[in-house]
Write a protein that holds these residues in place. Structure first.
Motif, PDB file in Angstrom:
ATOM      1  N   GLU A  23      62.864   2.067  71.189  1.00 25.71           N
ATOM      2  CA  GLU A  23      61.031   1.915  71.035  1.00 25.71           C
ATOM      3  C   GLU A  23      60.581   3.166  72.052  1.00 25.71           C
ATOM      4  N   ASP A  24      60.923   3.305  73.042  1.00 28.34           N
ATOM      5  CA  ASP A  24      60.206   4.265  73.956  1.00 28.34           C
ATOM      6  C   ASP A  24      60.394   5.781  72.977  1.00 28.34           C
ATOM      7  N   GLU A  25      61.539   5.869  72.727  1.00 26.86           N
ATOM      8  CA  GLU A  25      61.883   7.137  71.868  1.00 26.86           C
ATOM      9  C   GLU A  25      61.543   7.149  70.438  1.00 26.86           C
ATOM     10  N   GLU A  26      61.179   5.947  69.889  1.00 20.60           N
ATOM     11  CA  GLU A  26      61.041   5.673  68.438  1.00 20.60           C
ATOM     12  C   GLU A  26      62.300   6.514  67.661  1.00 20.60           C
ATOM     13  N   THR A  27      63.551   6.257  67.721  1.00 19.93           N
ATOM     14  CA  THR A  27      64.526   6.637  67.410  1.00 19.93           C
ATOM     15  C   THR A  27      65.513   5.673  67.300  1.00 19.93           C
ATOM     16  N   TRP A  28      66.369   5.785  66.114  1.00 21.31           N
ATOM     17  CA  TRP A  28      67.521   4.770  66.040  1.00 21.31           C
ATOM     18  C   TRP A  28      68.729   5.486  66.448  1.00 21.31           C
ATOM     19  N   TYR A  29      69.556   4.646  66.985  1.00 22.23           N
ATOM     20  CA  TYR A  29      70.914   5.066  67.504  1.00 22.23           C
ATOM     21  C   TYR A  29      72.228   4.300  67.260  1.00 22.23           C
ATOM     22  N   PHE A  30      73.256   5.018  67.081  1.00 23.59           N
ATOM     23  CA  PHE A  30      74.340   4.098  66.587  1.00 23.59           C
ATOM     24  C   PHE A  30      74.982   3.418  67.955  1.00 23.59           C
ATOM     25  N   THR A  31      75.488   2.481  67.898  1.00 28.77           N
ATOM     26  CA  THR A  31      76.100   1.954  68.944  1.00 28.77           C
ATOM     27  C   THR A  31      77.575   1.973  68.972  1.00 28.77           C
ATOM     28  N   ASN A  32      78.101   2.093  70.156  1.00 27.43           N
ATOM     29  CA  ASN A  32      79.663   1.910  69.971  1.00 27.43           C
ATOM     30  C   ASN A  32      80.340   3.213  69.272  1.00 27.43           C
ATOM     31  N   ALA A  33      79.616   4.338  68.976  1.00 29.99           N
ATOM     32  CA  ALA A  33      80.146   5.571  68.387  1.00 29.99           C
ATOM     33  C   ALA A  33      80.099   6.709  69.135  1.00 29.99           C
ATOM     34  N   ARG A  34      80.964   7.498  68.719  1.00 28.03           N
ATOM     35  CA  ARG A  34      81.157   9.009  69.603  1.00 28.03           C
ATOM     36  C   ARG A  34      81.508   9.899  68.341  1.00 28.03           C
ATOM     37  N   LYS A  35      80.956  11.340  68.894  1.00 29.28           N
ATOM     38  CA  LYS A  35      81.222  12.286  67.953  1.00 29.28           C
ATOM     39  C   LYS A  35      82.378  13.026  68.469  1.00 29.28           C
ATOM     40  N   ILE A  36      83.434  13.373  67.600  1.00 28.66           N
ATOM     41  CA  ILE A  36      84.560  14.091  67.843  1.00 28.66           C
ATOM     42  C   ILE A  36      84.732  15.359  67.130  1.00 28.66           C
ATOM     43  N   ARG A  37      85.344  16.378  67.686  1.00 25.47           N
ATOM     44  CA  ARG A  37      85.716  17.846  66.896  1.00 25.47           C
ATOM     45  C   ARG A  37      87.065  17.875  66.762  1.00 25.47           C
ATOM     46  N   LEU A  38      87.468  18.328  65.831  1.00 29.40           N
ATOM     47  CA  LEU A  38      88.770  18.580  65.471  1.00 29.40           C
ATOM     48  C   LEU A  38      89.417  19.843  66.007  1.00 29.40           C
ATOM     49  N   LYS A  39      90.332  19.774  66.871  1.00 32.13           N
ATOM     50  CA  LYS A  39      90.975  20.962  67.491  1.00 32.13           C
ATOM     51  C   LYS A  39      91.895  21.889  66.669  1.00 32.13           C
ATOM     52  N   GLY A  50      87.358  22.290  63.859  1.00 32.93           N
ATOM     53  CA  GLY A  50      85.950  22.576  64.210  1.00 32.93           C
ATOM     54  C   GLY A  50      85.154  21.418  63.796  1.00 32.93           C
ATOM     55  N   THR A  51      85.445  21.014  62.700  1.00 31.93           N
ATOM     56  CA  THR A  51      84.662  19.879  61.919  1.00 31.93           C
ATOM     57  C   THR A  51      84.485  18.661  62.841  1.00 31.93           C
ATOM     58  N   THR A  52      83.434  18.183  62.874  1.00 30.16           N
ATOM     59  CA  THR A  52      82.927  17.117  63.443  1.00 30.16           C
ATOM     60  C   THR A  52      82.696  15.665  63.040  1.00 30.16           C
ATOM     61  N   PHE A  53      83.118  14.549  63.563  1.00 27.52           N
ATOM     62  CA  PHE A  53      82.923  13.414  62.850  1.00 27.52           C
ATOM     63  C   PHE A  53      82.571  12.293  63.877  1.00 27.52           C
ATOM     64  N   VAL A  54      81.889  11.318  63.357  1.00 27.07           N
ATOM     65  CA  VAL A  54      81.367   9.994  64.278  1.00 27.07           C
ATOM     66  C   VAL A  54      82.337   8.909  63.878  1.00 27.07           C
ATOM     67  N   VAL A  55      82.933   8.493  65.020  1.00 31.46           N
ATOM     68  CA  VAL A  55      83.936   7.378  65.029  1.00 31.46           C
ATOM     69  C   VAL A  55      83.470   6.397  65.967  1.00 31.46           C
ATOM     70  N   HIS A  56      83.909   4.998  65.911  1.00 31.54           N
ATOM     71  CA  HIS A  56      83.845   4.050  66.745  1.00 31.54           C
ATOM     72  C   HIS A  56      84.642   4.219  67.681  1.00 31.54           C
ATOM     73  N   THR A  57      84.233   3.926  69.120  1.00 32.31           N
ATOM     74  CA  THR A  57      84.739   4.220  70.129  1.00 32.31           C
ATOM     75  C   THR A  57      86.046   3.326  70.240  1.00 32.31           C
ATOM     76  N   GLU A  58      86.081   2.106  69.572  1.00 31.45           N
ATOM     77  CA  GLU A  58      87.290   1.405  69.679  1.00 31.45           C
ATOM     78  C   GLU A  58      88.428   1.942  68.720  1.00 31.45           C
ATOM     79  N   CYS A  59      88.157   2.455  67.727  1.00 31.76           N
ATOM     80  CA  CYS A  59      89.025   3.144  66.694  1.00 31.76           C
ATOM     81  C   CYS A  59      89.559   4.529  67.354  1.00 31.76           C
ATOM     82  N   LEU A  60      88.800   5.194  68.071  1.00 30.69           N
ATOM     83  CA  LEU A  60      89.235   6.359  68.652  1.00 30.69           C
ATOM     84  C   LEU A  60      90.293   5.923  70.118  1.00 30.69           C
TER      85      LEU A  60
END
Length: 75
Positions: A23-39, A50-60
């Motif tokens: 509510e302070d930032e008036e923005t939606w956020y994913f929970t338990n998510a992380r952005k990764i970049r392919l090496k 270099g492609t980026t993906f969003v994944v669950h932290t538990e999946c990672l």
């Protein structure tokens, strides 16, 4: 991690991310998510380094554990 409609599902398990509204930032956020970049390029696909993906932290975590287990078995 800020919400993105084009990345609403985990790249690994394909399930939708849970979201929360800040509510302070008036923005939606994913929970338990992380952005990764392919090496490196993914074999057997057109997904490039270099492609980026969003994944669950538990999946990672599961991928990291599986890789470590494979190294122990084959090493």
């Amino acid at each position: 991690m800020p919400y993105s409609a084009k990345e609403a599902n985990c790249f690994i398990c394909k399930e939708k991310f849970d979201t929360i509204f800040d509510e302070d930032e008036e923005t939606w956020y994913f929970t338990n998510a992380r952005k990764i970049r392919l090496k490196a390029n993914l074999a057997q696909s057109n997904i490039k380094r270099g492609t980026t993906f969003v994944v669950h932290t538990e999946c990672l975590k599961q991928i990291v554990m599986n890789r470590e287990l494979q190294e122990q078995i084959s090493g």
